[in-house]
Design an enzyme around this catalytic site. Sequence first.
Site, PDB file in Angstrom:
ATOM      1  N   VAL A  82       1.398 -15.610  -1.691  1.00  7.19           N
ATOM      2  CA  VAL A  82       2.211 -14.369  -1.316  1.00  7.19           C
ATOM      3  C   VAL A  82       2.748 -14.864   0.105  1.00  7.19           C
ATOM      4  CG1 VAL A  82       2.647 -11.800  -1.156  1.00  7.19           C
ATOM      5  CG2 VAL A  82       0.664 -12.936  -2.536  1.00  7.19           C
ATOM      6  N   SER A  83       4.197 -14.397   0.158  1.00 11.52           N
ATOM      7  CA  SER A  83       4.912 -14.849   1.417  1.00 11.52           C
ATOM      8  C   SER A  83       4.102 -14.249   2.664  1.00 11.52           C
ATOM      9  CB  SER A  83       6.303 -14.655   1.410  1.00 11.52           C
ATOM     10  OG  SER A  83       6.246 -13.076   1.314  1.00 11.52           O
ATOM     11  N   ASP A  84       4.285 -13.051   2.690  1.00 14.61           N
ATOM     12  CA  ASP A  84       3.739 -12.099   3.875  1.00 14.61           C
ATOM     13  C   ASP A  84       2.139 -12.203   3.920  1.00 14.61           C
ATOM     14  OD1 ASP A  84       3.238 -10.480   1.645  1.00 14.61           O
ATOM     15  OD2 ASP A  84       3.939  -8.433   2.774  1.00 14.61           O
ATOM     16  N   CYS A  85       1.455 -12.468   2.900  1.00 14.51           N
ATOM     17  CA  CYS A  85      -0.036 -12.534   3.076  1.00 14.51           C
ATOM     18  C   CYS A  85      -0.239 -14.001   3.772  1.00 14.51           C
ATOM     19  CB  CYS A  85      -0.740 -12.657   1.725  1.00 14.51           C
ATOM     20  SG  CYS A  85      -0.607 -11.134   0.741  1.00 14.51           S
ATOM     21  N   GLU A  97       0.582 -13.328   7.442  1.00 17.41           N
ATOM     22  CA  GLU A  97      -0.442 -12.621   8.509  1.00 17.41           C
ATOM     23  C   GLU A  97      -1.449 -13.363   8.544  1.00 17.41           C
ATOM     24  OE1 GLU A  97       0.526  -9.991   9.929  1.00 17.41           O
ATOM     25  OE2 GLU A  97       2.401  -9.522   9.142  1.00 17.41           O
TER      26      GLU A  97
END
Length: 780
Positions: free
Chosen positions: A505-508, A511
């Site tokens: 996942v891009s934002d996982c 972060e």
Amino acid sequence: MWRLKIGEGNGPWLQSSNGFLGRQVWEFDPNAGTPEERAEVERLREEFTKHLRSTDTSKSAVSAYNTPPILRYPDTRAIHRESRDLLLRLQYAKLNQFQANAPTMKIEKSSDVTEELISASLRRALNQFSSLQAHDGHWPSDYSGILFIMPILILSLHVTGALNIVVSSEHRREICRYIYNHQNEDGGWGKQILGPSTMFGSCLNYATLRLLGEVPDASNVALAEGRKWILSHGSATAIPQWGKIWLSIIGIYDWSGNNPIIPELWLVPHYLPIHPGRFWCFTRLVYMPMAYLYGKKFVGPITPTILALREELYNTTYDEVNWKNARSSCAQEDLHYPGSKVQSFLYSCLNKFVEPTLNIWPVSKLRERALSSLMEYIHFNDETTKYIGICPIDKALNMICCWVENPNSDEFKQHLPRFYDYFWLAEDGMKAQVYEGCQSWETAFIIQAYCSTDLTNEFGPCIKKAHEFLQNSQVLQEHPSYEKYYRHRSKGSWTLSTADNGWSVSDCTAEALKALLSLSKISLNLVGQPIKQERLYEAIDCVLSFMNKDGSFSTYERARTSSWLEVLNPSESFRNIVVDYPSVECTSSVIDALMMFRDQHPLYRNNEIEGCVQKAALFIESKQQKDGSWYGTWGICFTYGTMFGIKGLTIAGRTYDTSSSIRRACKFLLSNQQPTGGWGESYISSENEEYVDSGRPHAVNTAWSMLALIYSGQVERDPIPLHRAAKLLINMQQDNGDFPQQEHIGCFNSSLYYNYANYHNIFPIWALGEFRRRLILTKK
């Protein structure tokens, strides 16, 4: 007594790529616990139900239960339907020998918020929060709130004959407790805890109770009320598409009452925009096994309970139902995305010409080929997720497909133990999670929240364990032939949950990178060794691979098709499910991570990072609403989106003075600050796509708004609004250091709402930590 087991997995049918790191399973041990502990568990369960049904929200009503501070419900319990993970807290209080803090000092209205008061509040919060950390470094938590997921799991176990294998009598008792606890006053069930009753939620939960052995006799008023709601709102013929499919699978709705989900669509050339491989991954992975089961017209065993349900869920006899008319019937409560005229025309053609033709020899050979191809895709997804699936819905459907293909297959057997990964227990009963957890996602946030407080030297062992967990949760290998199966690259990424899930996942990933880069600035003696440079570069390569042409970022993959295909969205209940749309949140997280990385590694892919950040900033500006806010796709709603919008623009070099977008966003937030000093946003904001004040402050909405204003430079301009918000948060803090669990704050596609159970601590800690840090800097 129930116990939460972390990182365990035994038996020949369980597989893991990293020793089951992060796995969370509730197990019942009849010999566990003292009589006092068991009595306390029952008291908490009874208290939840009493408060849920009570209309008395006075303080005296709450205190009448004589609840210890660590396990006390807030006075607003009758307004909210959320549990507070009290069984988890009870277990960890004993496990970690938690000592309750001294009573919280409340700040008077006329008093100022000082650095000392904030520091005291943060230490209380961090002491309590650290006690809830698991031995492997993550923070276990409830990730539920959607009421149709447990029914889907139970129905899949029923049709494959595995219900009694997976679900014990103790499981049944707690699952029924949860369903009854979250039945609405009108007798129905919603598709989630938040919101009104729906036909989807009501039919599936009613059927689940019946399959679990509940009997609609005179003593069971709840079942009678549930059936009454269903029949008075159009009966099961008015259930939306997903419900029609599930009722068809278990044998209480005829397949002829469904519009076709043709498996042959997977055989069209991939370059066509209608190929399912171009759809958003959740949509294609759910409709893939649905297409297989539709093509097979599979129906589970017709038991006496199934025959009874055929009579209980319809206003006429089952044999007299007009299935042709039922195809387009949908209860008003479920109709969030009405079908288009184009869709109606296509369904008419499919029903009259295409589907009949595809079932005639020799054209039927095409269906056989399509079904065989679908099973190949299904097996690939099962194997690359260790039979967890991307979510519980495709997991349940895939298992049925494996059983239909071969009831004695190893593939079917490997599905069964992974059902426990989705079960979660709290004082309101046993529920099904939205995912198998959000371990990596929340751990990354928690690390950043701790770092924001500048108190890391006081919580070194806790942060070191979290650091190790996050490093060990990175996906280290590429899935074989992933492009053949329409998957994006995975090597170097982080998933939302565990590495076994396998879905990058891009934002996982972003972060997680931010958390690791933040820790790299702290002494190795305190937080442990930093991540190796090679793995850091692999993460950056993976993140950049997600970039869309305009510099924006979607979730699991780049956007693969056009938004006009939403006219083909077959689901009446869910919006925006065909395309993996880019979001402000994902885009902001990614460019934040890229800029943090560039500061420490300025030579690696520098030009690409610079170009990405500049294009991403333009994308963020283009998505700003007229009122100055940003719509939040994955949280409720405009306070969430605006936090990411402001942060993304400041990362790209914009400031309050140079950016009209940031000024408008600050005006939006300040204009919606409540007299209490906080912010509270209703989930209806997501549905109406305009800000709706909930009428009461929410700790998480308040924290998001504070962070947005802090990032914009509000402390330096006028700190008074932030002082008011900080005062509210400190006064909301409970005696044990927790901030209150309030209305669910997670969002999915503007139509599903669920709980991130650690958010109510993560973001107030983060906001107070950043505020304290800025106050100190300003004073210097």
